[in-house]
Write a protein that holds these residues in place. Structure first.
Motif, PDB file in Angstrom:
ATOM      1  N   GLY A  94     -16.573  -8.865   6.149  1.00  0.00           N
ATOM      2  CA  GLY A  94     -17.964  -9.113   6.495  1.00  0.00           C
ATOM      3  C   GLY A  94     -18.895  -9.040   5.295  1.00  0.00           C
ATOM      4  O   GLY A  94     -20.103  -9.106   5.429  1.00  0.00           O
ATOM      5  N   TYR A  95     -18.343  -8.881   4.112  1.00  0.00           N
ATOM      6  CA  TYR A  95     -19.150  -8.781   2.895  1.00  0.00           C
ATOM      7  C   TYR A  95     -18.980 -10.004   2.017  1.00  0.00           C
ATOM      8  O   TYR A  95     -19.160  -9.945   0.816  1.00  0.00           O
ATOM      9  CB  TYR A  95     -18.767  -7.527   2.105  1.00  0.00           C
ATOM     10  CG  TYR A  95     -18.871  -6.259   2.897  1.00  0.00           C
ATOM     11  CD1 TYR A  95     -20.095  -5.841   3.402  1.00  0.00           C
ATOM     12  CD2 TYR A  95     -17.749  -5.485   3.155  1.00  0.00           C
ATOM     13  CE1 TYR A  95     -20.200  -4.682   4.138  1.00  0.00           C
ATOM     14  CE2 TYR A  95     -17.847  -4.318   3.889  1.00  0.00           C
ATOM     15  CZ  TYR A  95     -19.071  -3.916   4.381  1.00  0.00           C
ATOM     16  OH  TYR A  95     -19.162  -2.776   5.110  1.00  0.00           O
ATOM     17  N   GLY A  96     -18.590 -11.122   2.582  1.00  0.00           N
ATOM     18  CA  GLY A  96     -18.353 -12.332   1.807  1.00  0.00           C
ATOM     19  C   GLY A  96     -16.870 -12.658   1.789  1.00  0.00           C
ATOM     20  O   GLY A  96     -16.048 -11.866   2.240  1.00  0.00           O
ATOM     21  N   PRO A  97     -16.539 -13.813   1.259  1.00  0.00           N
ATOM     22  CA  PRO A  97     -15.133 -14.231   1.260  1.00  0.00           C
ATOM     23  C   PRO A  97     -14.272 -13.345   0.356  1.00  0.00           C
ATOM     24  O   PRO A  97     -14.751 -12.782  -0.623  1.00  0.00           O
ATOM     25  CB  PRO A  97     -15.189 -15.662   0.732  1.00  0.00           C
ATOM     26  CG  PRO A  97     -16.505 -15.816   0.077  1.00  0.00           C
ATOM     27  CD  PRO A  97     -17.420 -14.797   0.661  1.00  0.00           C
ATOM     28  N   ASN A 119      -6.719 -13.473  -5.066  1.00  0.00           N
ATOM     29  CA  ASN A 119      -6.121 -12.329  -5.759  1.00  0.00           C
ATOM     30  C   ASN A 119      -6.263 -11.049  -4.921  1.00  0.00           C
ATOM     31  O   ASN A 119      -5.307 -10.288  -4.754  1.00  0.00           O
ATOM     32  CB  ASN A 119      -6.774 -12.155  -7.136  1.00  0.00           C
ATOM     33  CG  ASN A 119      -6.023 -11.192  -8.016  1.00  0.00           C
ATOM     34  OD1 ASN A 119      -4.810 -11.048  -7.896  1.00  0.00           O
ATOM     35  ND2 ASN A 119      -6.747 -10.540  -8.899  1.00  0.00           N
ATOM     36  N   ASP A 120      -7.476 -10.817  -4.394  1.00  0.00           N
ATOM     37  CA  ASP A 120      -7.704  -9.648  -3.540  1.00  0.00           C
ATOM     38  C   ASP A 120      -6.895  -9.748  -2.253  1.00  0.00           C
ATOM     39  O   ASP A 120      -6.363  -8.751  -1.762  1.00  0.00           O
ATOM     40  CB  ASP A 120      -9.187  -9.488  -3.216  1.00  0.00           C
ATOM     41  CG  ASP A 120      -9.977  -8.907  -4.374  1.00  0.00           C
ATOM     42  OD1 ASP A 120      -9.361  -8.346  -5.312  1.00  0.00           O
ATOM     43  OD2 ASP A 120     -11.219  -9.020  -4.349  1.00  0.00           O
ATOM     44  N   ARG A 121      -6.802 -10.943  -1.707  1.00  0.00           N
ATOM     45  CA  ARG A 121      -6.040 -11.164  -0.480  1.00  0.00           C
ATOM     46  C   ARG A 121      -4.579 -10.722  -0.669  1.00  0.00           C
ATOM     47  O   ARG A 121      -4.021 -10.016   0.163  1.00  0.00           O
ATOM     48  CB  ARG A 121      -6.116 -12.636  -0.081  1.00  0.00           C
ATOM     49  CG  ARG A 121      -5.799 -12.928   1.340  1.00  0.00           C
ATOM     50  CD  ARG A 121      -6.153 -14.362   1.694  1.00  0.00           C
ATOM     51  NE  ARG A 121      -7.575 -14.589   1.902  1.00  0.00           N
ATOM     52  CZ  ARG A 121      -8.254 -14.194   2.978  1.00  0.00           C
ATOM     53  NH1 ARG A 121      -7.644 -13.546   3.935  1.00  0.00           N
ATOM     54  NH2 ARG A 121      -9.529 -14.450   3.092  1.00  0.00           N
ATOM     55  N   LYS A 122      -3.973 -11.114  -1.788  1.00  0.00           N
ATOM     56  CA  LYS A 122      -2.591 -10.721  -2.089  1.00  0.00           C
ATOM     57  C   LYS A 122      -2.481  -9.216  -2.271  1.00  0.00           C
ATOM     58  O   LYS A 122      -1.550  -8.584  -1.779  1.00  0.00           O
ATOM     59  CB  LYS A 122      -2.104 -11.437  -3.353  1.00  0.00           C
ATOM     60  CG  LYS A 122      -1.852 -12.912  -3.166  1.00  0.00           C
ATOM     61  CD  LYS A 122      -1.470 -13.568  -4.478  1.00  0.00           C
ATOM     62  CE  LYS A 122      -1.388 -15.085  -4.312  1.00  0.00           C
ATOM     63  NZ  LYS A 122      -1.184 -15.748  -5.606  1.00  0.00           N
ATOM     64  N   LYS A 123      -3.448  -8.643  -2.991  1.00  0.00           N
ATOM     65  CA  LYS A 123      -3.449  -7.197  -3.239  1.00  0.00           C
ATOM     66  C   LYS A 123      -3.570  -6.420  -1.920  1.00  0.00           C
ATOM     67  O   LYS A 123      -2.821  -5.470  -1.678  1.00  0.00           O
ATOM     68  CB  LYS A 123      -4.604  -6.848  -4.181  1.00  0.00           C
ATOM     69  CG  LYS A 123      -4.719  -5.379  -4.513  1.00  0.00           C
ATOM     70  CD  LYS A 123      -5.819  -5.106  -5.521  1.00  0.00           C
ATOM     71  CE  LYS A 123      -7.173  -5.392  -4.935  1.00  0.00           C
ATOM     72  NZ  LYS A 123      -8.288  -5.007  -5.802  1.00  0.00           N
TER      73      LYS A 123
END
Length: 170
Positions: free
Chosen positions: A105-108, A112-116
């Protein structure tokens, strides 16, 4: 300055939630299962994402209600705790692994973060599952239930976020 204010508010809210759960767990003599619930719910929730309340007051009461529901179900499911716990995990673990991470809810979320987040949540879920198995082997069905409830609550908040997103699209 607004970031410092937000950070202080967030810390105070989390501290108030933690202290409230600690007091309730001491008063109800449920320290062990409360500890298992918190150690399951909080770390996994950090990386999985999902719904966030709009105000600190709603966050506080939502968290406490979900926690108190765990205590109530733990009490009244007595002989069926293990069956319910297994059902909750069979439903929640695959769904969490498939859907993680849900936007916070704080932006897309960057790729890289998605994988982490996916890697970390997978490790945390594996640790929770090992803890669940250990609690069964050591004949602690109430701890197993608390672990499965923590995962179930994470799943509910993920689903709430996804349904909210779908309703905005329509």
């Amino acid at each position: 300055m607004k970031y410092y204010t937000y950070g202080i508010e967030l810390v105070l809210n989390n501290l108030l939630i933690f202290l409230s759960i600690a007091v309730i767990s001491i008063l109800t003599d449920n320290i062990r299962i409360s500890f298992a619930y918190i150690l399951t719910y909080c770390p996994i929730r950090n990386y999985v994402g999902g719904y966030h309340c709009k105000t600190y007051t709603k966050c506080y009461f939502t968290t406490l209600i979900l926690y108190i529901l765990m205590l109530i179900f733990d009490t009244y499911l007595f002989d069926n705790r293990l069956i319910v716990s297994c059902i909750l995990l069979v439903i929640t673990i695959p769904m969490i692994l498939i859907l993680t991470p849900v936007d916070f809810g704080y932006g897309p979320i960057s790729d890289n973060d998605r994988k982490k987040y996916r890697k970390r949540s997978t490790v945390l879920i594996a640790l929770a599952l090992l803890s669940f198995i250990f609690s069964i082997v050591t004949h602690q069905p109430n701890v197993a239930f608390a672990i499965s409830w923590g995962m179930f609550v994470v799943f509910l908040l993920m689903m709430r976020s996804l349904f909210e997103k779908l309703s905005k699209v329509r």
